[in-house]
Design a protein around this motif. Sequence first.
Motif, PDB file in Angstrom:
ATOM      1  N   THR A 136     -13.189 -36.900 -28.104  1.00 30.48           N
ATOM      2  CA  THR A 136     -14.417 -36.159 -27.804  1.00 30.48           C
ATOM      3  C   THR A 136     -14.207 -35.211 -26.624  1.00 30.48           C
ATOM      4  OG1 THR A 136     -15.145 -38.009 -26.399  1.00 30.48           O
ATOM      5  CG2 THR A 136     -15.925 -37.971 -28.692  1.00 30.48           C
ATOM      6  N   GLN A 137     -13.184 -35.457 -25.827  1.00 36.03           N
ATOM      7  CA  GLN A 137     -12.771 -34.537 -24.770  1.00 36.03           C
ATOM      8  C   GLN A 137     -11.269 -34.329 -24.910  1.00 36.03           C
ATOM      9  OE1 GLN A 137     -14.592 -34.738 -20.713  1.00 36.03           O
ATOM     10  NE2 GLN A 137     -15.237 -36.778 -21.363  1.00 36.03           N
ATOM     11  N   ILE A 138     -10.851 -33.080 -24.845  1.00 38.34           N
ATOM     12  CA  ILE A 138      -9.451 -32.743 -25.068  1.00 38.34           C
ATOM     13  C   ILE A 138      -8.981 -31.782 -23.983  1.00 38.34           C
ATOM     14  CG2 ILE A 138      -7.784 -31.694 -26.653  1.00 38.34           C
ATOM     15  CD1 ILE A 138      -9.858 -32.349 -28.909  1.00 38.34           C
ATOM     16  N   TYR A 139      -7.887 -32.131 -23.351  1.00 38.98           N
ATOM     17  CA  TYR A 139      -7.252 -31.267 -22.369  1.00 38.98           C
ATOM     18  C   TYR A 139      -5.768 -31.190 -22.727  1.00 38.98           C
ATOM     19  CZ  TYR A 139     -11.475 -32.451 -19.768  1.00 38.98           C
ATOM     20  OH  TYR A 139     -12.789 -32.645 -19.390  1.00 38.98           O
ATOM     21  N   GLY A 140      -5.169 -30.045 -22.503  1.00 35.23           N
ATOM     22  CA  GLY A 140      -3.763 -29.958 -22.827  1.00 35.23           C
ATOM     23  C   GLY A 140      -3.140 -28.632 -22.466  1.00 35.23           C
ATOM     24  N   PHE A 141      -1.859 -28.523 -22.720  1.00 31.01           N
ATOM     25  CA  PHE A 141      -1.155 -27.254 -22.548  1.00 31.01           C
ATOM     26  C   PHE A 141      -0.076 -27.152 -23.620  1.00 31.01           C
ATOM     27  CE2 PHE A 141       0.290 -30.318 -19.331  1.00 31.01           C
ATOM     28  CZ  PHE A 141       1.643 -30.453 -19.613  1.00 31.01           C
ATOM     29  N   ALA A 142       0.221 -25.910 -24.007  1.00 25.92           N
ATOM     30  CA  ALA A 142       1.118 -25.678 -25.137  1.00 25.92           C
ATOM     31  C   ALA A 142       1.997 -24.465 -24.900  1.00 25.92           C
ATOM     32  CB  ALA A 142       0.300 -25.486 -26.415  1.00 25.92           C
ATOM     33  N   PRO A 143       3.322 -24.659 -24.860  1.00 25.35           N
ATOM     34  CA  PRO A 143       4.222 -23.507 -24.771  1.00 25.35           C
ATOM     35  C   PRO A 143       4.473 -22.887 -26.132  1.00 25.35           C
ATOM     36  CG  PRO A 143       5.486 -25.532 -24.728  1.00 25.35           C
ATOM     37  CD  PRO A 143       4.044 -25.943 -24.777  1.00 25.35           C
ATOM     38  N   LEU A 144       4.307 -23.706 -27.197  1.00 23.50           N
ATOM     39  CA  LEU A 144       4.576 -23.264 -28.563  1.00 23.50           C
ATOM     40  C   LEU A 144       3.595 -23.931 -29.513  1.00 23.50           C
ATOM     41  CD1 LEU A 144       8.456 -23.781 -28.641  1.00 23.50           C
ATOM     42  CD2 LEU A 144       7.322 -21.563 -28.629  1.00 23.50           C
ATOM     43  N   VAL A 145       3.425 -23.327 -30.666  1.00 22.33           N
ATOM     44  CA  VAL A 145       2.735 -23.986 -31.776  1.00 22.33           C
ATOM     45  C   VAL A 145       3.675 -23.850 -32.968  1.00 22.33           C
ATOM     46  CG1 VAL A 145       0.787 -23.933 -33.361  1.00 22.33           C
ATOM     47  CG2 VAL A 145       0.408 -23.578 -30.919  1.00 22.33           C
ATOM     48  N   THR A 146       4.236 -24.971 -33.413  1.00 18.21           N
ATOM     49  CA  THR A 146       5.256 -24.920 -34.460  1.00 18.21           C
ATOM     50  C   THR A 146       4.680 -24.885 -35.862  1.00 18.21           C
ATOM     51  OG1 THR A 146       5.429 -27.330 -34.342  1.00 18.21           O
ATOM     52  CG2 THR A 146       7.014 -26.042 -33.055  1.00 18.21           C
ATOM     53  N   ARG A 147       3.373 -25.088 -36.008  1.00 12.46           N
ATOM     54  CA  ARG A 147       2.738 -25.003 -37.325  1.00 12.46           C
ATOM     55  C   ARG A 147       1.270 -24.666 -37.153  1.00 12.46           C
ATOM     56  NH1 ARG A 147       0.983 -31.028 -39.211  1.00 12.46           N
ATOM     57  NH2 ARG A 147       0.162 -31.606 -37.189  1.00 12.46           N
ATOM     58  N   ARG A 148       0.719 -23.961 -38.084  1.00 13.06           N
ATOM     59  CA  ARG A 148      -0.674 -23.524 -38.038  1.00 13.06           C
ATOM     60  C   ARG A 148      -1.628 -24.725 -38.043  1.00 13.06           C
ATOM     61  NH1 ARG A 148      -4.313 -19.214 -39.058  1.00 13.06           N
ATOM     62  NH2 ARG A 148      -6.344 -20.202 -38.730  1.00 13.06           N
ATOM     63  N   GLY A 149      -1.219 -25.822 -38.666  1.00 14.51           N
ATOM     64  CA  GLY A 149      -2.090 -26.986 -38.775  1.00 14.51           C
ATOM     65  C   GLY A 149      -2.574 -27.521 -37.445  1.00 14.51           C
ATOM     66  N   SER A 150      -1.782 -27.346 -36.400  1.00 14.37           N
ATOM     67  CA  SER A 150      -2.187 -27.843 -35.080  1.00 14.37           C
ATOM     68  C   SER A 150      -3.431 -27.111 -34.578  1.00 14.37           C
ATOM     69  CB  SER A 150      -1.039 -27.673 -34.076  1.00 14.37           C
ATOM     70  OG  SER A 150       0.087 -28.423 -34.474  1.00 14.37           O
ATOM     71  N   MET A 151      -3.461 -25.795 -34.756  1.00 15.20           N
ATOM     72  CA  MET A 151      -4.646 -25.023 -34.373  1.00 15.20           C
ATOM     73  C   MET A 151      -5.833 -25.382 -35.256  1.00 15.20           C
ATOM     74  SD  MET A 151      -4.478 -23.157 -31.682  1.00 15.20           S
ATOM     75  CE  MET A 151      -5.920 -22.105 -31.948  1.00 15.20           C
TER      76      MET A 151
END
Length: 261
Positions: A136-151
């Motif tokens: 219900t709460q999400i925090y994070g950081f991302a240098p890459l996205v290796t697949r569209r499914g993550s977004m």
Amino acid sequence: MNRDDISGVVQTLCTRHEFLVSLRAGPREKRALVETLDVSRSTVDRAIRELQSEGLVEREPRGFRLSAAGNLAVSLTEAILSVTADLRAAAEVLKPVPASAPIDGRVVRDAAVAEATQATRYRPLSAVDELLAEATQIYGFAPLVTRRGSMDRLAEAVTDRGADAEIVFGDSLAVQLLPSVGEEVRTMVRNGFTPLSTGDLPFGMVLGETPEGWRVRVITYGDDGTLCGVLSNDTPEAATWAWDVYQTYRRDAVDLSPAFS
């Protein structure tokens, strides 16, 4: 006590750990240790002599027992051996992470490790997907996205379930990815999503609050951008580490929300 003395004690604790564990159950004669541990009498004699010299074992009428220091040594040695096993398990996934990166024992200890191989490919990311589906709460950081499914999973969490989310993207990822999914991000921002941008990030991380508590996922990538693996840790200690690291990268990040308002 100098460094060589300390090294000697550590070596004794590790090599004689099974004797310490056996004596933790109560006083034992040497012949009982021979039978219980299935070792020779000479090995028992040598082990007891070493442990006595370090003040970890004492003679008493019923045989040999742990001293107060010996009791403490058993717990400390088990912790050392456990951490060592966790580090070995995580070593391959952590291999591409720079030595200067803020990884510490709190996120490695008791972590579940999923290594990406040619056979498993993106399967390790299922741990991230499951967290995004629950949090219900999400925090994070991302240098890459290796697949569209993550977004897509992140968009579903924010737009469909109303999760609050803040993600810090590496500058290069923000330039490449966000414009290509601009309308989706715009919808997410209207639903409370905060996209941010900062410099280089040494690995990816998601910290999410679920009904069972805070959970952490660390994602690592090779130099060529391929997924290396995921560490999953649901302990409070890992969550504290994740929040501190997230705040470090968020502090100097630029809020991109106005560009999608």
